[in-house]
Motif scaffolding. Structure first.
Motif, PDB file in Angstrom:
ATOM      1  N   ILE A   1     -24.790   4.429 -14.458  1.00 27.53           N
ATOM      2  CA  ILE A   1     -25.419   3.266 -14.076  1.00 27.53           C
ATOM      3  C   ILE A   1     -24.034   2.262 -12.338  1.00 27.53           C
ATOM      4  O   ILE A   1     -25.043   1.732 -11.838  1.00 27.53           O
ATOM      5  CB  ILE A   1     -24.133   2.199 -15.063  1.00 27.53           C
ATOM      6  CG1 ILE A   1     -24.508   2.365 -16.604  1.00 27.53           C
ATOM      7  CG2 ILE A   1     -24.155   0.613 -14.885  1.00 27.53           C
ATOM      8  CD1 ILE A   1     -23.631   2.481 -17.062  1.00 27.53           C
ATOM      9  N   ALA A   2     -23.425   3.082 -12.108  1.00 28.08           N
ATOM     10  CA  ALA A   2     -23.360   2.782 -10.325  1.00 28.08           C
ATOM     11  C   ALA A   2     -24.022   3.159  -9.221  1.00 28.08           C
ATOM     12  O   ALA A   2     -24.734   1.759  -8.451  1.00 28.08           O
ATOM     13  CB  ALA A   2     -21.767   3.423 -10.534  1.00 28.08           C
ATOM     14  N   LYS A   3     -25.349   3.920  -9.674  1.00 27.27           N
ATOM     15  CA  LYS A   3     -25.983   3.908  -8.692  1.00 27.27           C
ATOM     16  C   LYS A   3     -27.239   3.254  -8.693  1.00 27.27           C
ATOM     17  O   LYS A   3     -27.285   3.114  -7.877  1.00 27.27           O
ATOM     18  CB  LYS A   3     -26.605   5.858  -9.345  1.00 27.27           C
ATOM     19  CG  LYS A   3     -27.416   5.940  -8.195  1.00 27.27           C
ATOM     20  CD  LYS A   3     -27.698   7.509  -8.796  1.00 27.27           C
ATOM     21  CE  LYS A   3     -27.142   8.314  -8.539  1.00 27.27           C
ATOM     22  NZ  LYS A   3     -27.139  10.426  -8.796  1.00 27.27           N
ATOM     23  N   LYS A   4     -27.267   2.972 -10.346  1.00 22.23           N
ATOM     24  CA  LYS A   4     -27.816   1.958 -10.797  1.00 22.23           C
ATOM     25  C   LYS A   4     -27.873   0.319  -9.722  1.00 22.23           C
ATOM     26  O   LYS A   4     -28.853  -0.201  -9.115  1.00 22.23           O
ATOM     27  CB  LYS A   4     -28.141   1.939 -12.526  1.00 22.23           C
ATOM     28  CG  LYS A   4     -29.223   3.042 -13.109  1.00 22.23           C
ATOM     29  CD  LYS A   4     -29.573   2.431 -14.132  1.00 22.23           C
ATOM     30  CE  LYS A   4     -30.161   3.063 -15.402  1.00 22.23           C
ATOM     31  NZ  LYS A   4     -30.309   2.949 -16.724  1.00 22.23           N
ATOM     32  N   LEU A   5     -27.043   0.277 -10.497  1.00 30.74           N
ATOM     33  CA  LEU A   5     -26.819  -1.270  -9.514  1.00 30.74           C
ATOM     34  C   LEU A   5     -26.197  -0.649  -8.325  1.00 30.74           C
ATOM     35  O   LEU A   5     -26.928  -2.905  -7.115  1.00 30.74           O
ATOM     36  CB  LEU A   5     -24.638  -1.275  -9.833  1.00 30.74           C
ATOM     37  CG  LEU A   5     -24.386  -1.365 -11.500  1.00 30.74           C
ATOM     38  CD1 LEU A   5     -23.349  -1.771 -12.124  1.00 30.74           C
ATOM     39  CD2 LEU A   5     -24.775  -2.612 -11.636  1.00 30.74           C
TER      40      LEU A   5
END
Length: 313
Positions: A109-113
């Protein structure tokens, strides 16, 4: 002469205001940050070729005398200076669409954000594992893992850290409003739901796997779930992980081969179906399972039967 000047002024005033409504084709986006003053906003709009004149935009803004809102804006089509001003005044910003899938963990999720330009990956992860910060938003747990409900979200690019986490947490609370989410039993179900989410994508298998997990816990057997070990490696900074014997040697409470019981936190987010499967496990005689193709699983009642089926593949 005096009458002529008055007549000229009367003719000029409509013409003056008309220039604020002359449209021009625009195809651009702009990020207006919190704290940007009117002059900086006008500069950015002109540099992005969204307005034809910085001076005219400033004059129009002074005439309207209303505050403009920060945000990420997209302009596509024909816009006049008054149109642009109205979009910024109303805060009609372009929200960023991000889809969180069941089985995503905080690292995913951190990478997507970050890829969407919402927040830096390292910043998100820093707060996601900050116990003091989590307590401040109502979570007394080691991490934010598991508290992001899988769905499509629309997020402002000017959202601060607390707004992002509260958005996710409020959605999670809404989805599980019939439960006491601060209860330890609820957290246990979260952990089991995350394990079965990672173990199988087949809905008819999840309840069976949940039943095997609980049976092994009751029998004081290690639950032996590779996905938990892999998550432990991610916490130690491993980016790319291969399923090798190394994952069984990891010194971590997430090593479900070395340590008995459940891992200390969920290892990913999970669907509501997986959560209810964790609450209502299937009662079977199975104690072992393996995947023949990474998609479906073969179940066995005894270790001897398990080895025999393994040998056949």
């Amino acid at each position: 002469m005096k009458r002529f000047l008055i007549f000229l002024i009367i003719l000029t005033i409509p013409a003056f205001f008309y220039i604020f409504h002359i449209k021009k084709p625009v195809n651009s986006t702009i990020l207006i940050k919190k704290g940007d003053n009117l002059f900086k906003i006008a500069d950015n709009l002109k540099n992005k070729d969204i307005i034809s004149s910085k001076i005219l935009f400033l004059i129009y803004s002074k005439i309207r005398n209303k505050p403009l809102k920060a945000g990420y804006y997209e302009f596509k089509g024909d816009y006049s200076i008054s149109d642009v001003w109205y979009v910024l005044y109303k805060g009609k910003e372009k929200l960023v669409k991000i889809t969180i899938n069941a089985g995503n963990n905080l690292f995913d999720i951190a990478k997507k954000l970050e890829n969407k330009g919402i927040i830096k990956k390292d910043t998100f992860l820093k707060y996601a594992f900050d116990k003091d910060f989590l307590k401040s938003i109502g979570i007394d747990k080691p991490s934010f893992e598991g508290y992001i409900y899988p769905d499509t979200y629309y997020i402002s690019k000017i959202s601060d850290v607390e707004e992002i986490f509260n958005m996710f947490f409020n959605r999670f609370k809404k989805e599980y409003k019939e439960f006491n989410i601060n209860d330890e039993k609820f957290y246990k179900y979260m952990i089991v739901a995350s394990l079965i989410e990672k173990e199988s994508s087949k809905e008819d298998e999840k309840r069976i796997i949940a039943g095997i997990i609980y049976k092994r816990l009751k029998m004081k057997m290690p639950i032996q779930i590779d996905a938990s070990n892999i998550y432990g490696l991610k916490l130690k900074g491993y980016e790319y992980i291969n399923i090798t014997k190394q994952i069984y040697k990891i010194d971590s409470p997430f090593n479900t081969y070395k340590h008995y019981g459940l891992p200390p936190t969920p290892i990913c987010n999970f669907s509501k179906k997986s959560f209810y499967d964790a609450i209502n496990p299937a009662k079977t005689d199975y104690l072992y399972y393996f995947s023949k193709d990474g998609k479906t699983h073969i179940f066995s009642k005894t270790y001897k039967e398990h080895l025999r089926k393994l040998k056949n593949f």
